[in-house]
Enzyme design. Structure first.
Site, short mmCIF file in Angstrom:
data_model
loop_
_atom_site.label_atom_id
_atom_site.label_comp_id
_atom_site.label_asym_id
_atom_site.label_seq_id
_atom_site.Cartn_x
_atom_site.Cartn_y
_atom_site.Cartn_z
N SER A 16 0.86 -1.18 0.00
CA SER A 16 0.00 0.00 0.00
C SER A 16 0.89 1.23 0.00
CB SER A 16 -0.96 -0.03 1.19
OG SER A 16 -1.87 1.05 1.14
N HIS A 43 -2.46 -0.91 -3.51
CA HIS A 43 -3.61 -0.03 -3.37
C HIS A 43 -3.41 1.21 -4.24
CE1 HIS A 43 -4.26 -1.89 0.88
NE2 HIS A 43 -4.67 -2.69 -0.09
N ASP A 136 -4.41 -4.70 5.75
CA ASP A 136 -4.72 -5.57 4.62
C ASP A 136 -3.59 -6.58 4.43
OD1 ASP A 136 -6.13 -6.56 2.42
OD2 ASP A 136 -5.13 -5.19 1.02
#
Length: 197
Positions: A16, A43, A136
């Site tokens: 991310s 992401h 995540d």
């Protein structure tokens, strides 16, 4: 290095915040003949097209492309989840894109990618969590571990953003925790390459 009875079939990477730089570091150090496919969730802004695949492709010896629904993952190629789509791996390396609900407020989700890899590949799954905020990847890493797969994490103390690798370390017994610069060599060694850890 630990001995394995099952060869790996795929490497799945989740990242991310700070992930573009981290992915560049890892991918540019993998050899052109890397023996398994690489699937990646980074992401991204869901409202804009991305040039991430082109950027990584120019700087990597692997072929890097945005994943398309129905692709069959091939060795020597890295597949990036497109913005606002989950990337899932099925039997035989079949790739599927999904617009199902966000997971932990994100789409694509590393959790869903890792879970699909665990189901499709079992002990032949190798997943890696890089820099990022949030958690995540942690639930998916637990599923990978429970199926006998291997979990690698960037060392939270050296990650640009430690949230994701720390969340994984808190939720599962990570098999290898390494500084970013050591991850590519580890992936090569784990998948049967010639470099040593």
């Amino acid at each position: 290095m630990f001995a394995r009875a099952v060869p790996y079939e795929i490497v799945a990477i989740g990242a991310s915040a700070g992930g573009v730089k981290a992915l560049l570091t890892v991918l540019k150090a993998l050899p052109v003949d890397f023996p398994v496919p690489v699937v990646i969730v980074q992401h991204l802004d869901p409202h804009h097209d991305t040039v991430l695949a082109e950027l990584l492709d120019r700087r990597s010896r692997l072929r890097v492309k945005l994943a398309e629904d129905g692709d069959v993952a091939e060795p020597g190629t890295a597949y990036i989840a497109p913005p606002d789509h989950h990337l899932l791996v099925g039997p035989g390396g079949a790739l599927r894109l999904s617009r199902r609900d966000k997971v932990r407020f994100v789409r694509p989700s590393a959790d869903l990618l890792f879970e699909s890899v665990a189901v499709a590949c079992g002990a032949a799954a190798l997943v890696c969590v890089l820099t990022g905020t949030g958690s995540d990847g942690s639930a998916g890493a637990r599923v990978v571990s429970s199926h006998g797969g291997t979990v690698v994490a960037e060392d939270p103390s050296t990650a640009e953003f430690k949230g994701m690798p720390q969340a994984v370390a808190n939720s599962v017994a990570v098999d290898l925790t390494l500084p970013l610069e050591g991850i590519a060599d580890a992936l090569v060694a784990l998948t049967g390459g010639t470099r040593s850890l």
